[in-house]
Write an enzyme that holds these catalytic residues in place. Structure first.
Site, PDB file in Angstrom:
ATOM      1  CG  ASP A 214      98.559  10.919  -7.714  1.00 37.78           C
ATOM      2  OD1 ASP A 214      99.339  11.571  -6.975  1.00 37.78           O
ATOM      3  OD2 ASP A 214      98.147  11.356  -8.801  1.00 37.78           O
TER       4      ASP A 214
ATOM      5  CE  LYS B 192      94.534   6.586  -7.239  1.00 40.93           C
ATOM      6  NZ  LYS B 192      95.160   6.297  -8.542  1.00 40.93           N
TER       7      LYS B 192
END
Ligand code: SF4
Length: 276
Positions: free
Chosen positions: A194, A175
């Site tokens: 996320d 991420k």
């Protein structure tokens, strides 16, 4: 009511309603006159999946992307930064926190420690008071100082611009690496997953997975590569503005006629038990 005007109602068939394009984001008071509460207990036929419906149909994906473009044409990362290192620090600090909270902390932090070498010279304990308000400050301090030391010692003081090397930095998983690559280096190596992207991808039936790596793999197959960077930002903004975790603002959402999420708060289409 003028003759011929029919208020929007939940679909009996579950197929899309073909509602006219919505040009703006603001709520339309007229739509709220007859809200239909989603009823998770009531599914469509055949286990809630209407006949002929394909959540991953290219036309549906294209329409979702088009609506996101209309809603969020020029969005980007909300974390304040001036270079790749500052973006990396801000992204590490943003875990389990809000971008607004991180943006309150980082200006003073980067004034106090302007370079990656300044961070590399710290101990995690020295950094802790400066990042305490972002939460999980012990782990975050360890990650930031560890990443700074590795960047100084192994990457000549420059944040790597590729996934493989970014993933060797302490505190950096896919991420964070995707944020750095997409936002700073403009490289579409993957899709940021996320909490917002996880929730909304499931609500829009773009994935059935809950693991971030698997969700990213699903999205990378469905979304054209040239859209990966913008798509991440758009979904994150949508998660902040409308498709919030609790009580999403479905009556104001331009994706509503495409969305069959079980936890919708207002619906004109059949809802699906797996879209949540
Ligand atoms: S209709 Fe509701 S649940 Fe679906 S994307 Fe829009 S805000 Fe989210």
């Amino acid at each position: 009511m003028p003759r011929g005007v029919v208020p929007r109602q939940p679909s009996k068939s579950g197929r899309h309603q073909g509602t006219p394009a919505k040009k703006s984001l603001p709520a339309r008071p007229g739509r709220a006159r007859s809200p239909v509460q989603a009823q998770p207990g009531k599914r469509g036929k055949r286990g809630g999946v209407p006949r002929g419906y394909d959540a991953l149909a290219p036309a549906r994906i294209a329409e979702i992307l088009k609506r996101l473009d209309q809603l969020y044409p020029d969005v980007t990362c909300a974390l304040t930064h001036r270079n790749a290192w500052e973006l990396l620090v801000a992204t590490i600090l943003s875990a389990q926190s809000t971008d607004a909270n991180v943006n309150r902390v980082t200006p003073e932090l980067f004034r106090k420690y302007p370079t990656v070498q300044d961070f590399a010279a710290l101990t995690p304990e020295q950094l802790q008071p400066d990042v305490r308000s972002t939460g999980f400050f012990r782990n975050k301090s360890k990650s930031v100082v560890g990443a700074a030391q590795k960047i100084v010692n192994e990457f000549h003081g420059e944040v790597p611009d590729n996934m493989e090397q970014l993933l060797t930095l302490p505190g950096v998983a896919r991420k964070t690496a995707n944020v750095i690559l997409g936002t700073w280096f403009k490289k579409a190596d993957g899709i940021v997953v996320d909490t917002h992207v996880t929730r909304i991808s499931r609500r829009l039936e773009l994935t059935k997975n809950s693991d971030a790596v698997k969700i990213e793999q699903d999205l990378m197959k469905e979304i054209p590569r040239e859209r990966w960077i913008l798509f991440s930002h758009q979904i994150i903004w949508h998660g902040r503005k409308l498709c919030i975790a609790r009580r999403p603002k479905c009556a104001e959402c331009a994706l509503e006629h495409l969305c069959h999420a079980a936890d919708k708060t207002w619906s004109t289409v059949e809802i699906h038990k797996n879209a949540k």
